[in-house]
Design a protein around this motif. Structure first.
Motif, mmCIF file in Angstrom:
data_model
loop_
_atom_site.group_PDB
_atom_site.id
_atom_site.type_symbol
_atom_site.label_atom_id
_atom_site.label_comp_id
_atom_site.label_asym_id
_atom_site.label_seq_id
_atom_site.Cartn_x
_atom_site.Cartn_y
_atom_site.Cartn_z
ATOM 1 N N GLU A 35 51.886 12.436 34.043
ATOM 2 C CA GLU A 35 51.862 11.204 34.837
ATOM 3 C C GLU A 35 50.485 10.915 35.427
ATOM 4 N N ASP A 36 49.658 11.952 35.581
ATOM 5 C CA ASP A 36 48.335 11.762 36.151
ATOM 6 C C ASP A 36 47.319 11.255 35.126
ATOM 7 N N PHE A 37 47.702 11.221 33.852
ATOM 8 C CA PHE A 37 46.806 10.744 32.793
ATOM 9 C C PHE A 37 47.148 9.329 32.338
ATOM 10 N N VAL A 38 48.270 8.821 32.796
ATOM 11 C CA VAL A 38 48.748 7.510 32.386
ATOM 12 C C VAL A 38 48.162 6.439 33.303
ATOM 13 N N ALA A 39 47.814 5.278 32.741
ATOM 14 C CA ALA A 39 47.319 4.170 33.555
ATOM 15 C C ALA A 39 48.360 3.814 34.615
ATOM 16 N N LEU A 91 45.914 15.125 25.907
ATOM 17 C CA LEU A 91 45.972 16.074 24.794
ATOM 18 C C LEU A 91 44.887 17.134 24.944
ATOM 19 N N THR A 92 43.736 16.726 25.431
ATOM 20 C CA THR A 92 42.649 17.667 25.714
ATOM 21 C C THR A 92 43.125 18.748 26.676
ATOM 22 N N ALA A 93 43.821 18.334 27.719
ATOM 23 C CA ALA A 93 44.304 19.276 28.731
ATOM 24 C C ALA A 93 45.340 20.227 28.152
ATOM 25 N N LEU A 94 46.237 19.715 27.308
ATOM 26 C CA LEU A 94 47.235 20.590 26.679
ATOM 27 C C LEU A 94 46.539 21.667 25.847
ATOM 28 N N MET A 95 45.582 21.265 25.037
ATOM 29 C CA MET A 95 44.897 22.228 24.182
ATOM 30 C C MET A 95 44.079 23.213 25.004
ATOM 31 N N ALA A 96 43.504 22.740 26.097
ATOM 32 C CA ALA A 96 42.716 23.625 26.962
ATOM 33 C C ALA A 96 43.587 24.697 27.609
ATOM 34 N N GLN A 97 44.875 24.421 27.778
ATOM 35 C CA GLN A 97 45.788 25.427 28.319
ATOM 36 C C GLN A 97 45.933 26.624 27.386
ATOM 37 N N ARG A 113 34.719 8.955 30.792
ATOM 38 C CA ARG A 113 34.549 9.193 32.230
ATOM 39 C C ARG A 113 35.908 9.296 32.935
ATOM 40 N N THR A 114 36.828 8.403 32.565
ATOM 41 C CA THR A 114 38.166 8.457 33.170
ATOM 42 C C THR A 114 38.872 9.749 32.799
ATOM 43 N N ALA A 115 38.762 10.160 31.543
ATOM 44 C CA ALA A 115 39.372 11.418 31.111
ATOM 45 C C ALA A 115 38.780 12.599 31.868
ATOM 46 N N ALA A 116 37.469 12.561 32.092
ATOM 47 C CA ALA A 116 36.816 13.636 32.844
ATOM 48 C C ALA A 116 37.385 13.727 34.257
ATOM 49 N N ASP A 117 37.632 12.578 34.874
ATOM 50 C CA ASP A 117 38.241 12.576 36.213
ATOM 51 C C ASP A 117 39.640 13.187 36.174
ATOM 52 N N ARG A 120 39.369 16.947 35.746
ATOM 53 C CA ARG A 120 38.891 17.563 36.989
ATOM 54 C C ARG A 120 40.035 17.679 37.997
ATOM 55 N N THR A 121 40.840 16.626 38.085
ATOM 56 C CA THR A 121 41.992 16.646 38.994
ATOM 57 C C THR A 121 42.973 17.758 38.629
ATOM 58 N N GLN A 122 43.111 18.016 37.339
ATOM 59 C CA GLN A 122 44.023 19.058 36.859
ATOM 60 C C GLN A 122 43.410 20.449 36.939
ATOM 61 N N GLY A 123 42.139 20.541 37.292
ATOM 62 C CA GLY A 123 41.479 21.835 37.378
ATOM 63 C C GLY A 123 41.109 22.431 36.031
ATOM 64 N N VAL A 124 40.992 21.584 35.010
ATOM 65 C CA VAL A 124 40.633 22.064 33.670
ATOM 66 C C VAL A 124 39.126 22.310 33.626
ATOM 67 N N GLN A 125 38.736 23.525 33.321
ATOM 68 C CA GLN A 125 37.313 23.892 33.317
ATOM 69 C C GLN A 125 36.799 24.273 31.930
ATOM 70 N N ASN A 126 37.691 24.406 30.971
ATOM 71 C CA ASN A 126 37.281 24.832 29.632
ATOM 72 C C ASN A 126 37.374 23.692 28.626
ATOM 73 N N ALA A 127 37.001 22.485 29.081
ATOM 74 C CA ALA A 127 36.907 21.335 28.182
ATOM 75 C C ALA A 127 35.555 20.677 28.398
ATOM 76 N N CYS A 128 34.859 20.408 27.307
ATOM 77 C CA CYS A 128 33.551 19.767 27.363
ATOM 78 C C CYS A 128 33.656 18.418 26.654
ATOM 79 N N LEU A 129 33.416 17.330 27.398
ATOM 80 C CA LEU A 129 33.541 15.998 26.836
ATOM 81 C C LEU A 129 32.186 15.487 26.362
ATOM 82 N N HIS A 130 32.197 14.876 25.182
ATOM 83 C CA HIS A 130 30.988 14.334 24.583
ATOM 84 C C HIS A 130 31.210 12.850 24.306
#
Length: 217
Positions: A35-39, A91-97, A113-117, A120-130
């Motif tokens: 729900e935190d990733f949905v507009a 999907l990035t967050a799921l895979m990072a888990q 930029r929105t995905a990065a926010d 960050r809110t989810q505490g995901v630290q092992n994803a690098c966005l390009h």
């Protein structure tokens, strides 16, 4: 709304029924707050069984497709993953888990930029966005143990196979609408690739995709 109850219902009635039974994947879906990733206007539909709109006419996959693809990638905690098309970042967050590091490429800077926010809110630290064009992979961090291409392609460019480690897995949506198939490719041994068709779907094409060759007789 009780999002935790809705999430559990989604897992039980949508995801499990699509043969997603890997407990690691189910746990990731339970942990990442979709729900935190949905507009914001669609937040009440975060667990519905259909795609949801993002900016620029892009969409989030349905929850069951996201979970099924993650299961097919068979991610391990040391894996380096390439995602083409960051979108919302869910999907990035799921895979990072499940993986060691996820490199995700998005050609729309505002989406990235929105995905990065969100991450960050989810505490995901092992994803690098390009930010860039990932239609021919992303050589900077290659090779990858798993590759997920979130936009459809008429055919798969060979460059993606070249960026896959031996033992690596790739999932892509191939074909032209309405006949598109989700394909899993395994780099089983050097130079040998095994393919399996998973299911049919229809999603928007990957931007900047290379056109298939045309033959003139």
């Amino acid at each position: 709304m009780d999002f935790d109850i809705l999430r559990r219902t989604m897992i039980d009635t949508q995801i499990r029924t699509w043969d997603v039974l890997d407990p690691r994947v189910l746990n990731a879906v339970a942990q990442v707050k979709r729900e935190d990733f949905v507009a914001a206007p669609y937040r009440h539909l975060a667990f519905a069984d259909f795609t949801l709109p993002l900016a620029h006419g892009e969409t989030m996959w349905s929850p069951k497709m996201e979970a099924r693809v993650v299961q097919e990638l068979d991610l391990r905690e040391q894996d380096r993953v390439l995602e083409i098309g960051t979108g919302s970042g869910y999907l990035t967050a799921l895979m990072a888990q499940l993986a060691g590091m996820v490199h995700s490429v998005e050609d729309r800077a505002d989406l990235s930029r929105t995905a990065a926010d969100h991450l960050r809110t989810q505490g995901v630290q092992n994803a690098c966005l390009h930010i860039g064009d990932g239609s021919e992979g992303w050589a900077d961090n290659a090779p990858y143990d798993a590759i997920c291409i979130t936009g459809s392609l008429p055919v798969l460019p060979d460059i993606f196979k070249q960026q896959l480690t031996v033992g690596g897995r790739l999932v892509a949506i191939l074909g032209t609408g309405p006949a598109m198939g989700v394909r899993r490719i395994l780099h089983s041994r050097p130079g040998v690739f095994e393919s399996s068709e998973l299911f049919e779907t229809e999603i928007p094409p990957l931007r900047h995709q290379p056109l298939p060759a045309h033959f003139v007789f």
